[in-house]
Write an enzyme that holds these catalytic residues in place. Structure first.
Site, short mmCIF file in Angstrom:
data_model
loop_
_atom_site.label_atom_id
_atom_site.label_comp_id
_atom_site.label_asym_id
_atom_site.label_seq_id
_atom_site.Cartn_x
_atom_site.Cartn_y
_atom_site.Cartn_z
N CYS A 1 -4.23 0.79 -2.53
CA CYS A 1 -4.05 -0.49 -1.84
C CYS A 1 -2.94 -1.32 -2.51
O CYS A 1 -2.70 -1.21 -3.71
CB CYS A 1 -5.33 -1.31 -1.90
SG CYS A 1 -6.70 -0.65 -0.96
N CYS B 1 -10.00 -5.57 -0.05
CA CYS B 1 -11.16 -4.68 0.05
C CYS B 1 -12.02 -4.79 -1.22
O CYS B 1 -11.59 -5.35 -2.24
CB CYS B 1 -10.72 -3.24 0.29
SG CYS B 1 -10.15 -2.39 -1.20
N GLU C 1 -2.96 -4.48 -3.30
CA GLU C 1 -3.42 -5.40 -4.35
C GLU C 1 -3.47 -4.70 -5.70
O GLU C 1 -3.13 -5.28 -6.73
CB GLU C 1 -4.81 -5.94 -4.00
CG GLU C 1 -4.86 -6.81 -2.75
CD GLU C 1 -5.09 -6.02 -1.47
OE1 GLU C 1 -4.67 -4.84 -1.39
OE2 GLU C 1 -5.68 -6.58 -0.54
N CYS D 1 -10.52 -3.46 -4.50
CA CYS D 1 -9.47 -4.34 -5.04
C CYS D 1 -10.10 -5.58 -5.65
O CYS D 1 -9.64 -6.07 -6.69
CB CYS D 1 -8.48 -4.72 -3.94
SG CYS D 1 -7.39 -3.35 -3.51
N ASN E 1 0.83 -1.20 0.00
CA ASN E 1 0.00 0.00 0.00
C ASN E 1 0.87 1.25 0.00
O ASN E 1 1.91 1.33 0.66
CB ASN E 1 -1.04 0.00 1.13
CG ASN E 1 -0.51 -0.31 2.50
OD1 ASN E 1 0.46 -1.05 2.65
ND2 ASN E 1 -1.13 0.25 3.51
N GLU F 1 0.38 5.16 0.62
CA GLU F 1 -0.54 6.18 1.14
C GLU F 1 -0.11 7.58 0.69
O GLU F 1 0.95 7.77 0.08
CB GLU F 1 -0.63 6.06 2.66
CG GLU F 1 -1.21 4.70 3.05
CD GLU F 1 -1.51 4.56 4.54
OE1 GLU F 1 -1.07 5.42 5.35
OE2 GLU F 1 -2.19 3.57 4.89
#
Ligand code: THU
Length: 160
Positions: free
Chosen positions: A73, A112, A75, A115, A62, A64
């Site tokens: 993210c 999530c 993924e 993703c 990830n 940010e």
């Protein structure tokens, strides 16, 4: 009125050592990726390793951002990198690990919703399903035989 029933069966391993050797290998690359995550705001780190049909492994973590929604993210970082570097090469397997930086999380963390939708695009475009293994920092590992088991009623190009 009729009822539409949706069934999902996932496999649960007690720990990583119980999973097949290629999964352990891929997950160890996801763990390394997780440790390199850029997550100064949430301090929640996620690593993803993707094994392609040509044997290549692509990892992501990830990323940010001070403008929170501008981050991404693990993924999607990984799957977009795989699509960019190896267009048209199918994905065999994905390994995911997620936890606060202190490695405290021992329950499996699924990808999530956003993703899952991104992964669906790639699974739909290839001729076989993607095996997805996910865990916390340690503990149980869950296996899904296909993205479709994690995201029923997928929105895809057939609706466009
Ligand atoms: N995160 C992922 O990388 N993958 C997921 O599937 C869920 C959440 C990241 C986004 C953010 O950097 C942090 O975890 C906390 O939500």
């Amino acid at each position: 009125m009729k009822k539409l029933e949706l069934h999902t069966t996932l496999e649960v391993y007690d720990n990583l050592a119980e999973t097949p050797e290629p999964v352990q290998e891929l997950m160890s690359k996801a763990v390394t990726a997780r440790h390199n995550a850029y997550a100064p705001y949430s301090k929640f780190t996620v690593g993803c390793a993707i094994l392609l049909d040509n044997g290549e492994v692509v990892t992501g973590n990830n990323q940010e951002n001070a403008a929170y929604p501008s981050g991404l993210c693990a993924e999607r970082v990984a799957i977009f990198a795989a699509g960019a570097a190896y267009p048209g090469i199918a994905i065999k397997m994905m390994a995911l690990t997620a936890s606060p930086v202190d490695d405290s999380l021992t329950i499996p963390v699924p990808p999530c919703g956003a993703c899952r939708q991104s992964i669906a695009e790639y699974e739909n475009n290839q001729d076989h399903d993607i095996q997805i293994y996910f865990m916390g920092a340690s503990g149980k590992v869950v296996k899904s035989d296909s993205l479709k088991d994690l995201l029923p009623l997928i929105f895809d190009q057939s609706y466009l």
